[in-house]
Design an enzyme around this catalytic site. Sequence first.
Site, PDB file in Angstrom:
ATOM      1  CE  LYS A 106      -0.008  -1.617   4.392  1.00  0.00           C
ATOM      2  NZ  LYS A 106      -0.487  -2.777   5.013  1.00  0.00           N
ATOM      3  CD  GLU A 130      -9.207  -7.638  -3.444  1.00  0.00           C
ATOM      4  OE1 GLU A 130      -9.820  -7.706  -4.504  1.00  0.00           O
ATOM      5  OE2 GLU A 130      -9.483  -6.796  -2.568  1.00  0.00           O
ATOM      6  N   GLY A 135      -6.261  -6.030   3.770  1.00  0.00           N
ATOM      7  CA  GLY A 135      -5.768  -7.409   3.876  1.00  0.00           C
ATOM      8  C   GLY A 135      -6.571  -8.449   3.126  1.00  0.00           C
ATOM      9  CD  GLU A 191       4.954  -3.111  13.081  1.00  0.00           C
ATOM     10  OE1 GLU A 191       6.149  -3.271  13.375  1.00  0.00           O
ATOM     11  OE2 GLU A 191       4.342  -3.803  12.256  1.00  0.00           O
ATOM     12  CE  LYS A 206      -4.089  -0.937   5.183  1.00  0.00           C
ATOM     13  NZ  LYS A 206      -4.222  -1.414   6.559  1.00  0.00           N
ATOM     14  N   GLY A 307      -2.520 -10.097   8.786  1.00  0.00           N
ATOM     15  CA  GLY A 307      -2.203 -11.489   9.139  1.00  0.00           C
ATOM     16  C   GLY A 307      -1.573 -12.147   7.926  1.00  0.00           C
TER      17      GLY A 307
HETATM   18  P1  NAP Z   1       7.934  -8.729   6.194  1.00  0.00           P
HETATM   19  O1  NAP Z   1       7.475  -9.783   7.129  1.00  0.00           O
HETATM   20  O2  NAP Z   1       8.751  -7.591   6.718  1.00  0.00           O
HETATM   21  O3  NAP Z   1       8.763  -9.433   5.016  1.00  0.00           O
HETATM   22  C1  NAP Z   1       9.473  -8.721   4.054  1.00  0.00           C
HETATM   23  C2  NAP Z   1      10.255  -9.714   3.188  1.00  0.00           C
HETATM   24  O4  NAP Z   1      10.874  -8.987   2.128  1.00  0.00           O
HETATM   25  C3  NAP Z   1      11.361 -10.450   3.927  1.00  0.00           C
HETATM   26  O5  NAP Z   1      11.399 -11.785   3.522  1.00  0.00           O
HETATM   27  C4  NAP Z   1      12.634  -9.733   3.485  1.00  0.00           C
HETATM   28  O6  NAP Z   1      13.766 -10.565   3.376  1.00  0.00           O
HETATM   29  C5  NAP Z   1      12.258  -9.277   2.082  1.00  0.00           C
HETATM   30  N1  NAP Z   1      12.965  -8.059   1.721  1.00  0.00           N
HETATM   31  C6  NAP Z   1      12.860  -6.835   2.297  1.00  0.00           C
HETATM   32  N2  NAP Z   1      13.682  -5.967   1.692  1.00  0.00           N
HETATM   33  C7  NAP Z   1      14.330  -6.663   0.726  1.00  0.00           C
HETATM   34  C8  NAP Z   1      15.320  -6.324  -0.229  1.00  0.00           C
HETATM   35  N3  NAP Z   1      15.841  -5.112  -0.290  1.00  0.00           N
HETATM   36  N4  NAP Z   1      15.739  -7.296  -1.091  1.00  0.00           N
HETATM   37  C9  NAP Z   1      15.244  -8.549  -1.012  1.00  0.00           C
HETATM   38  N5  NAP Z   1      14.305  -8.923  -0.124  1.00  0.00           N
HETATM   39  C10 NAP Z   1      13.866  -7.997   0.731  1.00  0.00           C
HETATM   40  O7  NAP Z   1       6.701  -8.058   5.428  1.00  0.00           O
HETATM   41  P2  NAP Z   1       5.169  -8.603   5.368  1.00  0.00           P
HETATM   42  O8  NAP Z   1       4.504  -8.328   6.656  1.00  0.00           O
HETATM   43  O9  NAP Z   1       5.156  -9.987   4.800  1.00  0.00           O
HETATM   44  O10 NAP Z   1       4.549  -7.573   4.313  1.00  0.00           O
HETATM   45  C11 NAP Z   1       4.803  -7.676   2.925  1.00  0.00           C
HETATM   46  C12 NAP Z   1       3.914  -6.685   2.184  1.00  0.00           C
HETATM   47  O11 NAP Z   1       2.554  -7.025   2.423  1.00  0.00           O
HETATM   48  C13 NAP Z   1       4.058  -5.227   2.641  1.00  0.00           C
HETATM   49  O12 NAP Z   1       3.929  -4.379   1.532  1.00  0.00           O
HETATM   50  C14 NAP Z   1       2.899  -5.039   3.597  1.00  0.00           C
HETATM   51  O13 NAP Z   1       2.469  -3.700   3.671  1.00  0.00           O
HETATM   52  C15 NAP Z   1       1.860  -5.904   2.935  1.00  0.00           C
HETATM   53  N6  NAP Z   1       0.806  -6.396   3.837  1.00  0.00           N
HETATM   54  C16 NAP Z   1       1.155  -7.082   4.956  1.00  0.00           C
HETATM   55  C17 NAP Z   1       0.161  -7.546   5.803  1.00  0.00           C
HETATM   56  C18 NAP Z   1       0.498  -8.331   7.048  1.00  0.00           C
HETATM   57  O14 NAP Z   1      -0.421  -8.729   7.766  1.00  0.00           O
HETATM   58  N7  NAP Z   1       1.752  -8.580   7.336  1.00  0.00           N
HETATM   59  C19 NAP Z   1      -1.198  -7.288   5.492  1.00  0.00           C
HETATM   60  C20 NAP Z   1      -1.526  -6.595   4.325  1.00  0.00           C
HETATM   61  C21 NAP Z   1      -0.497  -6.157   3.502  1.00  0.00           C
HETATM   62  P3  NAP Z   1      14.484 -11.220   4.668  1.00  0.00           P
HETATM   63  O15 NAP Z   1      13.454 -12.135   5.245  1.00  0.00           O
HETATM   64  O16 NAP Z   1      15.660 -11.942   4.168  1.00  0.00           O
HETATM   65  O17 NAP Z   1      14.796 -10.055   5.565  1.00  0.00           O
END
Ligand code: NAP
Length: 445
Positions: A106, A130, A135, A191, A206, A307
């Site tokens: 987002k 989506e 989420g 956080e 959003k 999640g």
């Molecule tokens: P996360 O847990 O912080 O995971 C980020 C991943 O990206 C990690 O595996 C990290 O690698 C990799 N990464 C970060 N920077 C990188 C780089 N420069 N080069 C290569 N790999 C890189 O994030 P998340 O919570 O899964 O969220 C992912 C996306 O989904 C975000 O845009 C977030 O806003 C969106 N989102 C998340 C949720 C949720 O509930 N978490 C809900 C809706 C939307 P390493 O593991 O090796 O550090």
Amino acid sequence: MTDYRRLRVALLGAGAVGSQVAALLRQHADELADRAGARLELVGIAVRDVDAKRDVELPQELFTTDADALIVGSDIVIELMGGIEPARTYLLHAINSGADVVTANKALLATHGPEIFDAADQVGAEVYYEAAAAGAIPIIRPLRDSLAGDRVQRIMGIVNGTTNYILDRMDTEGAEFSDVLADAQRLGYAEADPTADVEGYDAAQKAAILASLAFHTTVPLEAVHREGITAIDASMMDAARHAGYVIKLLAVCERLTEESGESISVRVYPALIDRAHPLASVHGANNAVFVQAEAAGNLMFYGAGAGGVQTASAVLGDVVSAARRHIAGGVGVGESTLANLPIVPVGRVTTRYQITLEVDDQPGVLATVAGILSDGRVSIATVEQTVEQTVEQAVGDAGDSEGGVARLVIGTHKALEQDLSETVDRLAASGVVERVVSVLRVEGN
Ligand code: NAP
């Protein structure tokens, strides 16, 4: 087993969402192939640290730190890294390499959406997102496809789970903001740095995405009026409950019809909502998006706004859509900005308000307050007065009942935000108002 065409799927990121997407792609490979009409082959996962421990077990040979090499030759690229860079550069690389892209980012779409959609338009690629708003809740596709033949009038969304969790506990337990926030951090709902959530930045991103889609207008993040929930305290919650409301952090995207033509307003702030409104029953960290459309009427979409595995559901839906388009061919839906409506500042919006004042408990004060409101074109709908006694009154030494502080809770009819805010300044400067305790908008008709 049907001999499906193979599509190469590259995954960027294996964190909370990415690791679940990778696991589901592998676990449900046969079923997904039947649904998509193509075998979705996960060819690699780009991360920062290939040796990091993952939430789910995945073959080590899938991991790489070379995202660019992984992107080349992929049919579908799923970006789940988050942040602006390098996610933006990788997405543009993927689009220009002929891939369709899926993202949940987002922050990126709210700030660089037009650049990414333009790039996709140029080469006939499609961007699916989506999971970028609310989420797991399907809201992008309903706005883009299901309601494409209707006119959306207004969207009111609870699109940030952390703030809804905090406000819900403040409402049900009478607790203070800082206590619930500390607890939410301990439990993992907030956080360590909660700014993005509690100051409304996440909800504003959003709101920008939803409004752009609903009103066929590019909505830059800077055009979204944003207020957070840090000023909400237990006494405001209590007053809201007493008046039949609950306080929610709302993302409001609204079509305005003025004599000069149509415009839109996009805003995020804590607002009072009637306890009978469907959004009032959204508890805990859940999200909901309430859509009012000209023909469809009122629609509500409810569920988990975050999640890892929940969000992965929305991402996989996009991957299946991307695969189907790859197989069927044809141009993508594209981003519609045809209407390009002007976006008005919050001062031009009309809503109802609840103003809470502490005033001198003297004869004539209410008339003075009413006069200031009326001069400011703010009309009163309800007034409730409670008197807080002075110490002298409590011990019976005051001689009469006057001289304490009275609390006035004034409900207004719809008023222009600019008029209201100037009027509140005049009230604060008047000799009779000791303190403006709170000014909250009332949303939801
Ligand atoms: P996360 O847990 O912080 O995971 C980020 C991943 O990206 C990690 O595996 C990290 O690698 C990799 N990464 C970060 N920077 C990188 C780089 N420069 N080069 C290569 N790999 C890189 O994030 P998340 O919570 O899964 O969220 C992912 C996306 O989904 C975000 O845009 C977030 O806003 C969106 N989102 C998340 C949720 C949720 O509930 N978490 C809900 C809706 C939307 P390493 O593991 O090796 O550090």
